[in-house]
Design a protein around this motif. Structure first.
Motif, PDB file in Angstrom:
ATOM      1  N   UNK A 374      -4.095  -0.691  -5.432  1.00 10.80           N
ATOM      2  CA  UNK A 374      -3.116  -0.728  -4.345  1.00 10.80           C
ATOM      3  C   UNK A 374      -1.687  -0.831  -4.861  1.00 10.80           C
ATOM      4  N   UNK A 375      -1.493  -1.421  -6.066  1.00 11.37           N
ATOM      5  CA  UNK A 375      -0.156  -1.592  -6.614  1.00 11.37           C
ATOM      6  C   UNK A 375       0.148  -0.589  -7.724  1.00 11.37           C
ATOM      7  N   UNK A 376      -0.551   0.555  -7.729  1.00  9.80           N
ATOM      8  CA  UNK A 376      -0.222   1.588  -8.716  1.00  9.80           C
ATOM      9  C   UNK A 376       1.191   2.107  -8.488  1.00  9.80           C
ATOM     10  N   UNK A 377       1.662   2.002  -7.261  1.00 14.07           N
ATOM     11  CA  UNK A 377       3.087   2.119  -6.965  1.00 14.07           C
ATOM     12  C   UNK A 377       3.506   0.776  -6.380  1.00 14.07           C
ATOM     13  N   UNK A 378       4.773   0.432  -6.531  1.00 12.39           N
ATOM     14  CA  UNK A 378       5.224  -0.885  -6.108  1.00 12.39           C
ATOM     15  C   UNK A 378       5.494  -0.891  -4.609  1.00 12.39           C
ATOM     16  N   UNK A 379       4.427  -0.845  -3.861  1.00 11.47           N
ATOM     17  CA  UNK A 379       4.526  -0.842  -2.415  1.00 11.47           C
ATOM     18  C   UNK A 379       3.136  -0.855  -1.819  1.00 11.47           C
TER      19      UNK A 379
END
Length: 735
Positions: A374-379
């Motif tokens: 879920x946090x592979x991008x910061x969002x």
């Protein structure tokens, strides 16, 4: 001033650049729990050794060092990198962070753990979950017919109920399940019958082998609209008032151990009736539970969480399906019954980290063929196709698991992280070869074999820090960036679970959220602006400066795409009565990181070194665009020697670092701390403009005589031969 003179930019840049490409291999301790934007451990090791060890950095770096008696503080400890590196070197450490999750992660990183007891506890947990949940993660192999194949990933697509005919239909943005990169052929989902088809060419996929309908790569859902396949109405999605979106299981990737040796590629299948029945059983079992540990916390509005609210999510538990909730609830119950406090806390930390993969916001990477947490991008990325990982994991021997996102993966990572604490190492590169260099005599922890180290971690704002005067030998930190990602909003996703599990044991977990009105980031929802950011940084830097011994360094890393984001830091340094004695470049991000890839952002931090007294080489005191360009050019050459090809973003941030440093130098003697924040920020902006603008420095760089090999054409001619190199001593000026 050892850092200013002894910090080896090419050497540390090369080490940091390699570390950031695969950070967990260089610093396994980061696998204790996810945290964001961790700076390279090699950078802070280099800074500490440069300041306190009287040996060449290239020699001291790979040998044991003991800095017993040195006290180091970090007022914004985040993931804990500066404190961990200082603790490893034998320093006493003090850390502050207003975020309970940051406090807890650093606590778990540094706390000594009996690894045998941890392994035993994790094995008992794994055996219990296998007994209770194992059949829910099995499927029948299409090749050998065995019903004992292990599911790696369940793939789900969001559904929409047509507002006219009332029928549910899938929101496929595309029908490509797997690319022909790590699998022999492309795998396409049939839009008609849902069968999986392996095709050689995406441009000419042919027809479905089951229903003979023409196959397609592009799906019907795009730009928040999708036509109903039954009545043709164009439906809009998402629909916040309808609650959380529904999902339909459409594919599985599984692993059949007997078939794998003679099978090319991965194993994919359309879910059969048994697979659907197993999920229905999981749903029934979960709804029959009286869940004690599944949080019911509402999702509050926020800069990051508003996306969830727009999709109809109102509570954190709605981001999981019933099979995931069943497994997490049973995991929590077993962890709560673990008698050994440190093992219980370790397993609870594992569960918190596991949540990244055990939710219905994870995505499936069609090229790499793996789950993206879920946090592979910061969002909070809410996609239309989601990936459910096997909760148990699929151990494959030798500490390796098939797939990602299960208990076996998390336990192995944690065990390796804590083993690194007992036996840290460095990785040396020479002649194209990589060698692991053990560093016996160094260790990470609060105690070992009766040897105690000072470790003081506080879940509190450092704005109110009351450390004894002249008690610190150094302050090393990575401060928050104005307008940065709202880490507290993201970490609440884990915190609401961890608080339910461990809250009664920990005072830091008494608060319902990791969000805090005094958090030092820009936040539209909480009405926090530049003045708030500046005031908070100033209070922290002033508290740290009072606690520093005279002449000792306050060192921090920073980069930002906008020059005005440097003003608060420069104001805080001056308010604290410090002078910036150096601004040193070092790689700190990975260019391929999903959240910055292709954005033009810099991967290079400026390391600001600040002291109350000291000296500065006269040629560092640039007062024109040409002089600043000369210093920047020298920095870029040293980065190139370390293996980095500086981008325009790296050049920009290096320029900003020098401009901020010079403005601090010029304003230090007549600085009026009591002025309003807005006046001080305006004064800083004005002073920087009088030195040079970014465009003027860029023009001076572009007009240099010699073309620097390997740099983008725009930055040709960066290095001027015959000028004093940045970092060399010449006519030092005292301050």
């Amino acid at each position: 001033m050892p850092i200013e003179k002894d910090f080896d930019i090419p050497f540390i840049s090369g080490m940091a650049l390699r570390e950031k490409q695969i950070q967990q291999s260089y610093r396994p301790i980061i696998a204790v729990h996810k945290w964001f934007a961790r700076r390279p451990g090699t950078l802070f090791r280099g800074l500490l050794l440069s300041e306190f060890v009287d040996r060449p950095l290239t020699e001291a770096f790979f040998t044991a060092n003991n800095l017993r008696g040195i006290r180091v503080a970090d007022p914004f400890m985040g993931g804990g990198t500066p404190l961990i590196e200082a603790n490893r070197l034998g320093c006493d450490v003090t850390g502050y962070d207003i975020n309970p999750m940051a406090f807890w992660i650093v606590h778990q990183e540094i706390e000594q753990l009996d690894q045998a007891a941890y392994r035993n506890g994790a094995s008992r947990l794994g055996a219990l979950l296998e007994e209770r949940l194992g059949p829910l993660y099995r499927t029948r192999c299409l090749l050998c017919g065995s019903p004992e194949a292990s599911v790696k990933y369940f793939l789900w697509v969001k559904e929409k109920t047509c507002s006219r005919c009332g029928k549910a239909f899938p929101l496929f943005p595309g029908y490509l399940l797997a690319e022909d990169q790590r699998h022999p052929r492309n795998v396409l989902v049939c839009a008609g019958c849902g069968e999986l088809n392996e095709v050689a060419e995406r441009a000419h996929p042919g027809s479905c082998r089951s229903c003979h309908r023409p196959l397609a790569v592009k799906g019907p859902a795009r730009r928040h609209r999708c036509d109903c396949p039954d009545c043709g109405l164009s439906n809009v999605y998402p629909a916040p008032g309808a609650g959380p979106p529904g999902h339909r299981m459409f594919a599985l990737e599984y692993h059949c151990r007997p078939c794998k040796p003679h099978h090319r590629g991965r194993f994919f299948k359309k879910p059969d009736q048994d697979d659907l029945d197993r999920y229905a059983e999981a749903c029934q079992r979960y709804h029959a539970l009286d869940a004690a540990f599944v949080p019911d916390d509402p999702i509050p509005p926020g800069d990051e969480t508003d996306r969830l609210l727009r999709w109809g999510y109102r509570r954190y538990r709605e981001m999981f399906n019933p099979r995931q909730l069943l497994g997490l609830e049973l995991s929590c119950r077993a962890i709560a019954e673990t008698s050994d406090r440190r093992v219980r806390h370790a397993l609870a930390t594992n569960l918190s980290d596991l949540l990244r993969y055990q939710n219905l916001l994870c995505r499936y990477d069609t090229m790499a063929l793996k789950s993206l947490d879920i946090f592979s991008v910061h969002g909070f990325p809410v996609g239309l196709v989601q990936c459910e990982s096997n909760l148990l994991g699929i151990p494959n021997g030798g500490g390796v698991s098939v797939g990602s996102g299960g208990w076996s993966n998390i336990v192995e990572k944690y065990a390796k992280a804590k083993a690194y604490c007992d036996q840290p190492f460095e990785i040396r590169h020479a002649g194209g070869r990589k060698t692991v260099v053990p560093v016996p005599g160094e260790w990470i922890g609060d105690q070992r074999n009766g040897d105690q180290r000072g470790v003081e971690l506080r879940c509190a704002s450092a704005t109110a820090a009351s450390l004894p005067q002249a008690s610190l030998d150094a302050v090393l930190t990575d401060p928050p960036y104005f307008g940065n990602v709202q880490y507290a909003e993201l970490m609440d996703f884990c915190y609401v679970w961890l608080r339910r599990l461990l809250g009664p044991e920990l005072a830091a977990f008494a608060v319902p959220s990791t969000r805090h009105p005094d958090e030092l980031t820009g936040n539209i929802t909480m009405d926090r602006g530049l003045d708030h950011f500046t005031e908070g940084l100033s209070a922290v830097f002033c508290a740290m400066a009072r606690a520093l011994k005279p002449g000792r360094p306050l060192v921090f890393t920073y980069h930002h795409n906008k020059l005005e984001a440097y003003y608060p830091l420069a104001v805080a340094i001056l308010d604290a009565g410090l002078t910036c004695s150096a601004s040193l470049p070092c790689p700190a991000e990975m260019g391929a990181s999903i959240h910055i890839s292709g954005t033009g952002s810099s991967v290079v931090d400026t390391v600001f070194v600040c002291r109350s007294t000291g000296t500065v080489p006269r040629h560092w005191l640039a007062s024109s665009a040409a002089a600043v360009a000369q210093l920047v050019a020298a920095d870029l050459e040293k980065l190139r020697q370390g293996g980095l090809s500086p981008s325009p973003g790296d050049v920009r941030c290096t320029v900003y670092g020098h401009l901020a440093r010079m403005a601090i130098w010029r304003l230090r003697l007549g600085w009026e701390r009591q002025q309003s924040v807005s006046r001080k920020l305006a004064r800083m902006a004005q002073e920087i403009q009088t030195i040079a603008t970014l465009q003027e420095v860029e023009a001076a760089l572009a007009g240099a005589a010699e073309v620097a090999a390997g740099l983008p054409p725009r930055w040709a001619g960066l290095i001027q031969e015959g000028e004093a190199a940045y970092g060399e001593s010449s006519a030092d000026v005292s301050f």
